[in-house]
Design a protein around this motif. Structure first.
Motif, PDB file in Angstrom:
ATOM      1  N   GLY A 176       0.740  -1.256   0.040  1.00  0.00           N
ATOM      2  CA  GLY A 176      -0.128  -0.242   0.113  1.00  0.00           C
ATOM      3  C   GLY A 176       0.858   1.198  -0.105  1.00  0.00           C
ATOM      4  N   ALA A 177       2.020   1.150   0.795  1.00  0.00           N
ATOM      5  CA  ALA A 177       2.821   2.336   0.713  1.00  0.00           C
ATOM      6  C   ALA A 177       3.634   2.512  -0.565  1.00  0.00           C
TER       7      ALA A 177
ATOM      8  N   SER B 199       1.101   4.137  -2.890  1.00  0.00           N
ATOM      9  CA  SER B 199       0.965   5.258  -2.631  1.00  0.00           C
ATOM     10  C   SER B 199       2.286   6.331  -3.199  1.00  0.00           C
ATOM     11  N   HIS B 200       3.162   5.566  -3.460  1.00  0.00           N
ATOM     12  CA  HIS B 200       4.607   6.471  -3.612  1.00  0.00           C
ATOM     13  C   HIS B 200       5.098   6.705  -2.443  1.00  0.00           C
ATOM     14  N   VAL B 201       4.989   6.190  -1.375  1.00  0.00           N
ATOM     15  CA  VAL B 201       5.575   6.560   0.090  1.00  0.00           C
ATOM     16  C   VAL B 201       6.866   5.864   0.159  1.00  0.00           C
TER      17      VAL B 201
ATOM     18  N   GLY C  62      -1.947   2.356   2.138  1.00  0.00           N
ATOM     19  CA  GLY C  62      -2.437   3.219   1.049  1.00  0.00           C
ATOM     20  C   GLY C  62      -2.839   4.573   1.675  1.00  0.00           C
ATOM     21  N   ALA C  63      -3.262   4.474   2.780  1.00  0.00           N
ATOM     22  CA  ALA C  63      -3.824   5.885   3.368  1.00  0.00           C
ATOM     23  C   ALA C  63      -2.392   6.664   3.842  1.00  0.00           C
TER      24      ALA C  63
END
Length: 125
Positions: A55-56, A59-61, A123-124
């Motif tokens: 998810g990260a 999200s491009h984190v 993702g958040a």
């Protein structure tokens, strides 16, 4: 994939496998039960972490190279479908039907839910 990422991914897989052995040993030494709880904990936790890192990354984190190293390498080495399958068969051979059902299907459901939770949280970010 660069050669450096490939080497890091490979090393992380080895670390994940060693971490799995250590974690299972700790669980077995503290929980004296006939159910393979260590494998369940390992697979559910690994699924959550894989979902979180995926998810990260989506999200491009987290960079894709870290997603490969931590997700594919570390968590791929840490989690173990084959051990879970073998333990389920062993429980069936011992005619421990409820434990086999919990180990086979219960772990699958918990691991998928953990991966979904990790993906949502990652993702958040």
């Amino acid at each position: 994939m660069t050669p450096l990422v490939f080497l890091a991914l490979s090393a992380a897989g080895g670390v994940g496998a060693a971490l799995r052995l250590f974690t299972d040993g700790v669980v077995r030494s503290r929980m004296k039960i006939a159910y393979p709880l260590g494998t369940t904990i390992i697979n559910v936790a690994g699924s959550f972490i894989l979902g979180l890192i995926t998810g990260a990354a989506l999200s491009h984190v987290v960079a894709e190279s870290w997603h490969l190293v931590i997700g594919t390498g570390l968590m791929g080495g840490f989690t173990t479908f084959s051990t879970a399958s073998f333990e389920t068969v062993r429980l069936l051979q011992e005619r421990r039907w409820v434990a086999a059902l919990m180990n086979g299907f219960g772990m699958l459901v918990l691991a998928v839910l953990a991966a979904l939770a990790g993906l949502a949280i990652g993702g958040a970010l």
